[in-house]
Design an enzyme around this catalytic site. Structure first.
Site, mmCIF file in Angstrom:
data_model
loop_
_atom_site.group_PDB
_atom_site.id
_atom_site.type_symbol
_atom_site.label_atom_id
_atom_site.label_comp_id
_atom_site.label_asym_id
_atom_site.label_seq_id
_atom_site.Cartn_x
_atom_site.Cartn_y
_atom_site.Cartn_z
ATOM 1 C CE1 TYR A 1 4.711 2.343 -5.467
ATOM 2 C CE2 TYR A 1 3.699 0.202 -5.098
ATOM 3 C CZ TYR A 1 4.571 1.200 -4.705
ATOM 4 O OH TYR A 1 5.317 1.061 -3.554
ATOM 5 N NE ARG B 1 -0.739 -7.367 -3.919
ATOM 6 C CZ ARG B 1 0.316 -7.413 -3.116
ATOM 7 N NH1 ARG B 1 1.434 -6.814 -3.440
ATOM 8 N NH2 ARG B 1 0.261 -8.070 -1.978
ATOM 9 N NE ARG C 1 1.464 -8.010 7.997
ATOM 10 C CZ ARG C 1 0.518 -7.229 8.479
ATOM 11 N NH1 ARG C 1 0.749 -6.513 9.562
ATOM 12 N NH2 ARG C 1 -0.660 -7.141 7.899
#
Ligand code: ADP
Ligand code: SF4
Length: 668
Positions: A174, A222, A315
């Site tokens: 990004y 991040r 997850r």
């Protein structure tokens, strides 16, 4: 059970800048397929994770401005006051359980096609926007100034919504990562040049975010520890160290998303450790990273060895929102471990709310009111017979028993598990057996449910038992006649002794030329091709799609599945059909032109479509049973996730007159 004291360290509070996390369990930002369009669905789901003990719970990627939208993929947003109210609902749901709430401010750059807003996408250089054939604009200095203003305003809205952790997002290709990338950032102004110069915008955004909200919110970064070719580690380490004074928490990963998000077929637990182990030392700041951690021992090791301060999870927190609570209560054996199938990701990739193979309540917390650990006890105790102990039958049985019913499961096989018993013996699929093993273990704790193995049930056997409620979960069989998405009618020449059913592959030695025809497009055909190649057969994999395991693009496995077959020397033929068999050969037709050619074929495995095994159910109809249900693959052959869900839903709705399913529309 009291908690094993060795795990106490996982439950220590940890300071992140101005806020303190109650423990080290950290749900990193992850996509949900819910985004700004399903705020109540999202808030309820995130709240349940906090109830389950996750000390920090983040949203998914959250757009800061309409000039970055990801439609058709669902994303969160903080564009205006309406978004603030919706975001506050999520923050409140998380705070209710004493956890911290966070968000990941996002701007797509070249990865935004802006189908929703119709704004021109902005990026450091002009490249095709996302998957589209149009390009984004190269930002000039005014654009960069505006971008910084949008980011700051979104950070302020995040604080207004009550969030505690706000991310600056410089990973996953990004915009801030695009500025860092030497290939994408070819600028000659002060925002281009060396890595330290390319990091100028990131540094500015970090400083401005900190200045705007750093008094009350932690600023998380991040970022990847390497670059696109997996190199540049020293240079990146230097960058991380230089950014550390502006950062309260480093959330670190690597550039290879297919490893970070790797399915268990290709990537094992804790695979990022060797890449990120230096970050804590280099930055002196708290670090979180992921690794599909489901084993408390592995988590403990990560913290004790100083690799991370927080156990990051996406997850594992989807498969078991109560994972931390279970460790805290000494119930490690109850953890519903993620199997690494990436079905959650596939649904987000399909613009749908995530669902989970292991946790059928995921995404149904608000809509159906399902809780991952609670199920209503039935008003009246009933006797129920389930025929079939595959994923559907086991889940239905477990949940019916938890509701207090008297349950018997009969299965024809020598062991319970259904399709899992053979599929999980194929290469890479071993972790998927957790679907069976978790349920069998939970069933073994209950006294009102029994499994009868080696018990094939004919209609008269069922009636002889005199059990009034019957659930048929007898599964499905792969078709041998070629029918599927490419051929609606049977192929006459498939009536040939060389045809080998997928279910029989493991039990049949195959040498010579083997052809696997994949008209299914998921994991099974490539896994069979891999198995046969490893057995020494000369394998040709023919698929009606344009690539190996085409559907698994959605599960982030396609690339690796394709590469694996090539590495093993399997001949791959795409956009083609096995349209018939002739002596010694299979006829392969081009999906576009119909042109045919012949390839050697001593064995042919068609992986096309399945027939549900519903004969028992039909034979039982009209026999006066109090209730009769057909579920799972027997009703509609599907993925394991569908079978588990069908079993769960049957149990939730059994005997209930009113079932409410709420429909959400965005709040503003
Ligand atoms: P699902 O995915 O829907 O759970 P599976 O194929 O995994 O379906 O499991 C179906 C199970 O049903 C298998 O274990 C199979 O042995 C069992 N089964 C099928 N027919 C009968 C029958 N008539 N009596 C008992 N068990 C049966
Ligand atoms: Fe894990 Fe599969 Fe559930 Fe995703 S869908 S959380 S990968 S078990």
């Amino acid at each position: 059970m009291p908690r094993d004291s060795r795990f106490d360290i996982l439950f220590e509070p940890v300071k992140i800048g101005p806020v303190t996390a109650p423990n080290r369990f950290y749900q990193v930002p992850h996509c949900t397929g819910m985004g700004y369009q399903l705020p109540q669905t999202l808030a309820t789901m995130r709240g349940i994770k906090a109830a389950g003990g996750w000390g920090v719970v983040n949203t998914e990627y959250c757009s800061i401005h309409p000039s970055s939208d990801d439609v058709p993929h669902p994303f969160a947003s903080l564009w205006d006051e309406g978004d603030v109210r919706n975001m506050a609902a999520m923050a409140d749901a998380v705070h209710e359980h004493g956890s911290l709430a966070g968000t990941e401010l996002w701007y797509g750059g070249i990865r935004s096609s802006n189908n929703l807003s119709r704004e021109v996408a902005l990026a450091p250089s002009s490249f095709p926007a996302a998957e589209s054939p149009w390009q984004c604009a190269k930002m000039d200095l005014d654009d960069i100034r505006r971008f910084r203003g949008w980011h700051r305003a979104a950070a302020l809205r995040a604080r207004q919504a009550g969030l505690d952790v706000v991310y600056v997002y410089a990973a996953h290709t990004y915009i801030l990562n695009q500025f860092l990338d030497r290939d994408m950032n070819t600028r000659t102004d002060e925002y281009g040049g060396t890595l330290m110069q390319r990091a100028r915008l990131l540094r500015e955004v970090l400083a401005e975010t900190r200045d705007a909200i750093g008094d009350r919110c932690a600023v998380a970064l991040r970022i990847e520890v390497d670059n696109e070719d997996g190199g540049g580690l020293d240079e990146r380490a230097e960058l991380l160290a230089s950014l550390a004074p502006l950062v309260d928490l480093f959330d670190v990963t690597i550039a290879d998303y297919s490893q970070e998000m790797g399915g268990s077929r290709f990537v094992k637990e804790g695979s990022l450790e060797p890449h990120i182990a230096h970050v804590r030392k280099v930055t002196g700041k708290p670090v979180v990273s992921v690794g599909r951690f489901t084993s408390p021992e592995t988590m403990l090791g990560q913290v004790k060895r100083g690799i991370v301060d927080f156990i990051g999870a996406a997850r594992p927190s989807i498969a078991d929102p109560f994972l931390p609570r279970k460790i805290s209560e000494g119930r490690e054996d109850d953890i519903r471990e993620c199997i690494g199938c990436n079905i959650c990701y596939a649904h987000n990739s399909s613009a749908a709310a995530i669902r989970c193979t292991q946790n059928p309540t995921m995404g149904e917390e608000w809509r159906r009111g399902w809780h991952p650990e609670q199920i209503a006890v039935a008003k009246q105790r009933e006797q129920v017979l389930i025929v079939g102990a595959g994923p559907a039958g086991l889940e239905a049985g477990l949940m019916l028993a938890r509701r207090g019913h008297e349950v018997k499961i009969a299965d024809a096989g020598l062991s319970a598990g259904g399709r899992l018993n053979w599929e999980t013996k194929l290469p890479g699929l071993a972790e998927w057996a957790r679907v069976r093993d978790w349920r069998l273990h939970q069933i073994s704790k209950l006294s009102n449910i029994e499994i009868f193995r080696d018990s094939r049930m004919a209609p008269e056997d069922v009636m002889d038992l005199g059990i009034p409620h019957v659930v048929v979960a007898t599964g499905s069989r792969w078709r041998l006649d070629g029918r599927g998405r490419s051929f609606r009618a049977p192929i006459a020449s498939y009536a040939d002794a060389r045809i080998l059913a997928p279910e029989q592959v493991l039990a049949t030695p195959v040498t010579g030329a083997a052809v696997v025809f994949d008209d299914d497009h998921y994991y099974l055909a490539p896994a069979i091709a891999e198995h046969l190649a490893r057995q020494g057969a000369q394998v040709t994999y023919v698929t009606s799609a344009g690539k190996v395991a085409a559907w698994s693009e959605l599960t982030a496995e396609q690339h690796r599945a394709h590469a694996r077959l090539l590495e093993l020397g399997v001949t791959v033929i795409v956009n083609a059909l096995v349209s018939g068999l002739r002596p010694g050969v299979a006829v392969v037709s081009c999906a576009y032109s119909g042109a045919t050619r012949e390839i050697a074929a001593d064995r042919v495995v068609p992986v096309t479509s399945r027939d549900g095994d519903d004969a028992l159910c039909h034979a039982l109809k009209g026999n006066g049973l109090a209730s009769l249900a057909l579920i799972g693959d027997a009703r509609a052959p599907g993925l394991i996730v569908h079978a588990v869900y069908a079993g769960h839903r049957l149990a939730r709705e059994f005997g209930e007159a009113d079932v409410t399913v709420r429909r959400e529309r965005p709040l503003c």
